[in-house]
Each structure stands twice: as structure tokens, then as C-alpha cells.
Design a protein around this motif. Structure first.
Motif, PDB file in Angstrom:
ATOM      1  N   ASP A  19       0.904  -1.242   0.179  1.00  0.00           N
ATOM      2  CA  ASP A  19      -0.028  -0.200  -0.029  1.00  0.00           C
ATOM      3  C   ASP A  19       0.802   1.222   0.081  1.00  0.00           C
ATOM      4  O   ASP A  19       0.740   2.192  -0.792  1.00  0.00           O
ATOM      5  CB  ASP A  19      -0.807   0.050   1.293  1.00  0.00           C
ATOM      6  CG  ASP A  19      -2.095  -0.776   1.221  1.00  0.00           C
ATOM      7  OD1 ASP A  19      -2.280  -1.567   0.009  1.00  0.00           O
ATOM      8  OD2 ASP A  19      -2.609  -1.235   2.151  1.00  0.00           O
ATOM      9  N   ILE A  22       2.793   1.849  -3.196  1.00  0.00           N
ATOM     10  CA  ILE A  22       1.710   2.292  -4.396  1.00  0.00           C
ATOM     11  C   ILE A  22       1.219   3.697  -4.317  1.00  0.00           C
ATOM     12  O   ILE A  22       1.430   4.408  -5.364  1.00  0.00           O
ATOM     13  CB  ILE A  22       0.621   1.338  -4.411  1.00  0.00           C
ATOM     14  CG1 ILE A  22       0.643  -0.049  -4.742  1.00  0.00           C
ATOM     15  CG2 ILE A  22      -0.638   2.043  -4.997  1.00  0.00           C
ATOM     16  CD1 ILE A  22       0.765  -0.138  -6.458  1.00  0.00           C
ATOM     17  N   LYS A  23       1.120   4.198  -2.859  1.00  0.00           N
ATOM     18  CA  LYS A  23       0.698   5.599  -2.671  1.00  0.00           C
ATOM     19  C   LYS A  23       1.949   6.462  -3.177  1.00  0.00           C
ATOM     20  O   LYS A  23       1.670   7.689  -3.645  1.00  0.00           O
ATOM     21  CB  LYS A  23       0.525   5.811  -1.372  1.00  0.00           C
ATOM     22  CG  LYS A  23      -0.924   5.219  -0.994  1.00  0.00           C
ATOM     23  CD  LYS A  23      -1.226   5.364   0.562  1.00  0.00           C
ATOM     24  CE  LYS A  23      -2.654   4.697   0.959  1.00  0.00           C
ATOM     25  NZ  LYS A  23      -2.789   4.890   2.274  1.00  0.00           N
ATOM     26  N   GLN A  27       6.009   1.043  -9.143  1.00  0.00           N
ATOM     27  CA  GLN A  27       5.536  -0.053  -9.556  1.00  0.00           C
ATOM     28  C   GLN A  27       5.869  -1.112  -8.560  1.00  0.00           C
ATOM     29  O   GLN A  27       6.975  -1.346  -8.477  1.00  0.00           O
ATOM     30  CB  GLN A  27       6.266  -0.353 -11.092  1.00  0.00           C
ATOM     31  CG  GLN A  27       5.784  -1.587 -11.670  1.00  0.00           C
ATOM     32  CD  GLN A  27       4.452  -1.561 -12.394  1.00  0.00           C
ATOM     33  OE1 GLN A  27       4.185  -0.460 -12.993  1.00  0.00           O
ATOM     34  NE2 GLN A  27       3.527  -2.679 -12.202  1.00  0.00           N
ATOM     35  N   HIS A  44      -7.483  -5.320  -2.999  1.00  0.00           N
ATOM     36  CA  HIS A  44      -7.809  -4.270  -3.318  1.00  0.00           C
ATOM     37  C   HIS A  44      -6.833  -3.758  -4.127  1.00  0.00           C
ATOM     38  O   HIS A  44      -7.030  -2.817  -5.122  1.00  0.00           O
ATOM     39  CB  HIS A  44      -8.094  -3.250  -2.165  1.00  0.00           C
ATOM     40  CG  HIS A  44      -6.590  -3.100  -1.181  1.00  0.00           C
ATOM     41  ND1 HIS A  44      -6.426  -3.882  -0.671  1.00  0.00           N
ATOM     42  CD2 HIS A  44      -5.801  -2.079  -1.257  1.00  0.00           C
ATOM     43  CE1 HIS A  44      -5.140  -3.610  -0.054  1.00  0.00           C
ATOM     44  NE2 HIS A  44      -4.863  -2.609  -0.309  1.00  0.00           N
ATOM     45  N   LEU A  45      -5.840  -4.221  -4.305  1.00  0.00           N
ATOM     46  CA  LEU A  45      -4.593  -3.516  -5.220  1.00  0.00           C
ATOM     47  C   LEU A  45      -4.587  -4.495  -6.808  1.00  0.00           C
ATOM     48  O   LEU A  45      -4.118  -4.036  -7.643  1.00  0.00           O
ATOM     49  CB  LEU A  45      -3.121  -3.799  -4.478  1.00  0.00           C
ATOM     50  CG  LEU A  45      -3.029  -3.111  -3.056  1.00  0.00           C
ATOM     51  CD1 LEU A  45      -1.577  -3.720  -2.830  1.00  0.00           C
ATOM     52  CD2 LEU A  45      -2.912  -1.753  -3.334  1.00  0.00           C
ATOM     53  N   PRO A  47      -6.784  -4.541  -9.344  1.00  0.00           N
ATOM     54  CA  PRO A  47      -7.299  -3.765 -10.357  1.00  0.00           C
ATOM     55  C   PRO A  47      -6.075  -2.738 -10.666  1.00  0.00           C
ATOM     56  O   PRO A  47      -6.325  -2.180 -11.749  1.00  0.00           O
ATOM     57  CB  PRO A  47      -8.579  -3.286  -9.619  1.00  0.00           C
ATOM     58  CG  PRO A  47      -8.898  -3.959  -8.628  1.00  0.00           C
ATOM     59  CD  PRO A  47      -7.558  -4.184  -7.896  1.00  0.00           C
ATOM     60  N   LEU A  48      -5.280  -2.235  -9.673  1.00  0.00           N
ATOM     61  CA  LEU A  48      -4.336  -1.235 -10.126  1.00  0.00           C
ATOM     62  C   LEU A  48      -3.200  -1.573 -11.178  1.00  0.00           C
ATOM     63  O   LEU A  48      -2.776  -2.709 -11.245  1.00  0.00           O
ATOM     64  CB  LEU A  48      -3.667  -0.700  -9.038  1.00  0.00           C
ATOM     65  CG  LEU A  48      -4.521  -0.455  -7.674  1.00  0.00           C
ATOM     66  CD1 LEU A  48      -3.721  -0.012  -6.509  1.00  0.00           C
ATOM     67  CD2 LEU A  48      -5.480   0.710  -8.106  1.00  0.00           C
ATOM     68  N   GLU A  49      -3.013  -0.518 -12.093  1.00  0.00           N
ATOM     69  CA  GLU A  49      -2.255  -0.648 -13.304  1.00  0.00           C
ATOM     70  C   GLU A  49      -0.655  -0.972 -12.798  1.00  0.00           C
ATOM     71  O   GLU A  49       0.068  -1.885 -13.324  1.00  0.00           O
ATOM     72  CB  GLU A  49      -2.255   0.437 -14.142  1.00  0.00           C
ATOM     73  CG  GLU A  49      -1.311   0.211 -15.321  1.00  0.00           C
ATOM     74  CD  GLU A  49      -1.259   1.618 -16.198  1.00  0.00           C
ATOM     75  OE1 GLU A  49      -0.486   1.798 -17.053  1.00  0.00           O
ATOM     76  OE2 GLU A  49      -1.845   2.461 -15.885  1.00  0.00           O
ATOM     77  N   HIS A  50      -0.499  -0.382 -11.772  1.00  0.00           N
ATOM     78  CA  HIS A  50       0.918  -0.393 -11.032  1.00  0.00           C
ATOM     79  C   HIS A  50       1.127  -1.500  -9.873  1.00  0.00           C
ATOM     80  O   HIS A  50       2.142  -1.412  -9.278  1.00  0.00           O
ATOM     81  CB  HIS A  50       1.272   0.885 -10.631  1.00  0.00           C
ATOM     82  CG  HIS A  50       1.473   1.999 -11.631  1.00  0.00           C
ATOM     83  ND1 HIS A  50       1.874   1.917 -12.985  1.00  0.00           N
ATOM     84  CD2 HIS A  50       0.490   3.095 -11.656  1.00  0.00           C
ATOM     85  CE1 HIS A  50       1.599   2.935 -13.444  1.00  0.00           C
ATOM     86  NE2 HIS A  50       1.045   3.816 -13.006  1.00  0.00           N
ATOM     87  N   PHE A  51       0.296  -2.557 -10.081  1.00  0.00           N
ATOM     88  CA  PHE A  51       0.486  -3.613  -9.028  1.00  0.00           C
ATOM     89  C   PHE A  51       0.553  -5.091  -9.731  1.00  0.00           C
ATOM     90  O   PHE A  51      -0.466  -5.058 -10.477  1.00  0.00           O
ATOM     91  CB  PHE A  51      -0.389  -3.585  -8.122  1.00  0.00           C
ATOM     92  CG  PHE A  51      -0.280  -4.693  -6.818  1.00  0.00           C
ATOM     93  CD1 PHE A  51       0.815  -4.499  -6.241  1.00  0.00           C
ATOM     94  CD2 PHE A  51      -1.254  -5.771  -7.028  1.00  0.00           C
ATOM     95  CE1 PHE A  51       0.983  -5.628  -4.987  1.00  0.00           C
ATOM     96  CE2 PHE A  51      -0.923  -6.879  -5.979  1.00  0.00           C
ATOM     97  CZ  PHE A  51       0.061  -6.787  -5.105  1.00  0.00           C
TER      98      PHE A  51
END
Length: 325
Positions: A19, A22-23, A27, A44-45, A47-51
Motif C-alpha cells: 500500500d 503504491i501511494k 511499480q 484491493h490492489l 485492479p491497479l495498473e501499477h501492481f
């Protein structure tokens, strides 16, 4: 964009590190074999492009395509229940896993931070514990599988630093608490809170005079990040020097939860440390770090988190624990 590999990503500390990075705009590559981790901690991560997530055991060969700037090695069982149940896996992730990740760091020319622990001090004869203290550890005792795995981790990390010039960091983590801890993992904060929420008496091992020091997760993550970004390669204690006895802590939990449970006593497990308090002079001087969250504030947040769990989760997480770690 900087790329960071975080092992043990689905665990308590690892998921909070994911978390955090990412914040910060990194990447993030999370890696976990899920032997003790839980995908719920990082879903929860997804869907994120950078995970991205790799389901992999670092005790076997680790490959990451492309450049890599940082590696944070947090893949290891950390609770007495876990490492006593899977002792061989615990030793392997501290030895073979660390070796594989040091090799990856060397290949990628990446900086690597390894997660050591206050358990390298064993049942200390020096109080509080500073980084110059070598410890009082039994290599063949029940806790040796965890303690010696971490001590070997530190040794091989320093060998790669001195022999290969690898850019390394070593953090010695003291008791940390926060959301996403498992109620059944044997650590004292979730164990006491789980018992209180289920209406059970709180179990204290020994006479409760043994001491611990508890660090809130936000402070711990900040300290780890500052060490990673520093130029210091020797071990650094990251913990809270606010020491309390286990008995005092149990009474504090009863007061916090507003329950009327009693405190019951069980024999102290073998090699359970009687004192645990970090000397954080080095962290203050080199990193400008010290904990900010008072225990009363942090415990209130964690209690609210555990209260949000369903009765099914509370029941599922119920299991006897083996020490007030």
C-alpha cells in the motif's frame, strides 16, 4: 517509474508495504506463496495498473523480468504458532529464500532490504537491546528455527555487501501491531483482543512480568522506508521503546475493550524472552525516526478493526496460542 519487489506481500507487514509504495508512485511487484499470507490483504490492489502479484515460493529460484530498483524481503512466518508448525519452511525462507533474493538483487543491481527481528537477541542479557548486542539464542531450542533463520539472513546479507559490494539494508523489527493481523497467529495483541471479543479470559504465560514493546504499523512502515532510502548498511532497530509487562498489557486490553474477563496463567514456554525493549538511538541519529503513535491510540484503531470482523471470522480465527510474543 521505480520498480520494487516485496516478498511476503500478502502478509501483515508486506501488505502494508505494498500500500505504502503504491501511494508513493512505485511499480509494485508482490510475491507470496500464501503459506501464512492471505490474498484478502492485497485484493484491493489487483485492479491497479501499477501492481502485479506473483504466487511463488522464494525458497526456489526467483525470476523477475525487466529492471528492478528495490527488493524488500519480508517472506517469513513471524508468529510462534506458524514457525513451530512449519519449522523447515521457516529455515528455508530465511536461508535459501534470502540467498535467492540476494542473487536477484546482484543480477538487477538493485538495493535490497531484509527483514530481521528482535528475536536475534534471544532472551537478552542486555537491556534495552542495541544493535551492538550479539544476543543470547539457543540454536537447538524450539524458537531456534526462527531466531537462527534471521541471524543467518543477516550474516549472508552482510557477506554479499562486503564480498560483492551489494547495496543492502537490514531492519530489526520489534513487536508491531495493526490491521490485517490474524487473530490466531500467536502474537499478543491479536491474541488478547480475540479472547476479549469472544468473551474468554485472557491467557498470560508465566507470571506476566516479562516485558514487550509495541510499535504501531504506520510508524513501523515509515521507519522501514527511511532505512531503505538511507545510506546505512548495518542493522537498525525499528521499534517502540515504550516498554510494558505482559500483565499490565492484559489489564490495558481489558480496560480498552470494556470487558470483565479475568486473567488466567499458563507456564512460560521454553526460551521465551523475559525482556524486550529496543534501543533506537541509531534510528534517531541516522534516520531521524522515532515512533509517533501512542499505544493507547494505536490499540484503539486495532480494536475497531477487529470489531469489524464478522462472528464467523472471529470463530474461524480462534486457536490457542503458544507464547506472549
Amino acid at each position: 517509474m521505480k520498480r520494487v519487489l516485496i516478498t511476503g506481500a500478502a502478509g501483515f507487514l508486506g501488505s502494508h508495504l505494498c500500500d505504502y509504495f503504491i501511494k508513493l508512485g512505485f511499480q509494485v511487484i508482490g510475491m507470496d506463496n500464501l503459506i501464512t499470507g492471505n490474498l484478502k490483504n492485497i485484493e484491493h490492489l489487483f485492479p491497479l495498473e501499477h501492481f502485479e502479484f506473483h504466487h511463488h515460493d522464494v525458497s526456489t529460484f526467483v525470476h523477475i523480468a525487466g529492471d528492478l530498483d528495490y527488493i524488500l524481503h519480508f517472506a517469513s512466518p513471524a508468529s510462534p504458532i506458524d514457525y513451530l508448525k512449519i519449522p523447515i519452511e521457516t529455515l528455508k525462507v530465511g536461508s535459501l529464500g534470502t540467498l535467492n533474493l540476494l542473487g536477484l538483487a546482484k543480477e538487477k543491481n538493485a538495493r535490497i532490504l531484509v527483514a530481521s527481528t528482535s528475536e536475534v537477541y534471544g532472551d537478552p542479557l542486555v537491556h534495552p537491546q542495541n544493535e551492538e548486542y550479539y544476543g543470547n539464542v539457543s540454536p537447538i531450542g524450539p524458537r531456534g528455527v526462527y531466531d537462527e533463520a534471521k541471524r543467518f539472513m543477516e550474516s549472508i546479507t552482510m557477506a554479499y555487501h562486503t564480498h560483492h559490494g551489494l547495496d543492502t539494508r537490514i531492519v530489526r523489527i520489534f513487536n508491531t501491531y495493526g490491521s490485517r493481523m490474524r487473530l490466531n497467529d500467536g502474537r499478543v495483541v491479536p491474541a488478547f483482543m480475540g479472547q476479549a471479543l469472544r468473551g474468554e479470559d485472557l491467557t498470560v504465560f508465566g507470571d506476566g512480568s516479562q516485558t514487550r514493546s509495541f510499535t504501531y504499523i504506520d510508524d513501523q512502515i515509515e521507519g522501514i522506508y527511511r532505512l531503505l532510502m538511507s545510506n546505512y548498511h548495518l542493522p537498525v532497530n525499528i521499534g517502540n521503546p515504550d516498554e510494558t509487562t505482559i500483565l499490565e498489557f492484559a489489564e490495558e486490553i481489558i480496560k480498552l475493550t470494556g470487558t470483565d474477563q479475568k486473567i488466567t496463567f499458563k507456564p512460560l514456554p521454553k526460551d521465551d524472552p523475559l525482556q524486550r525493549q529496543p534501543d533506537i538511538s541509531r534510528a534517531k541519529e541516522i534516520l531521524g525516526w522515532e515512533p509517533k503513535v501512542h499505544r493507547s491510540e494505536g490499540l484503539k484503531k486495532v480494536y475497531e478493526y477487529f470489531q469489524s470482523l464478522s462472528s464467523e471470522e472471529l470463530s474461524k480465527n480462534h486457536r490457542d496460542f503458544s507464547a506472549n510474543k
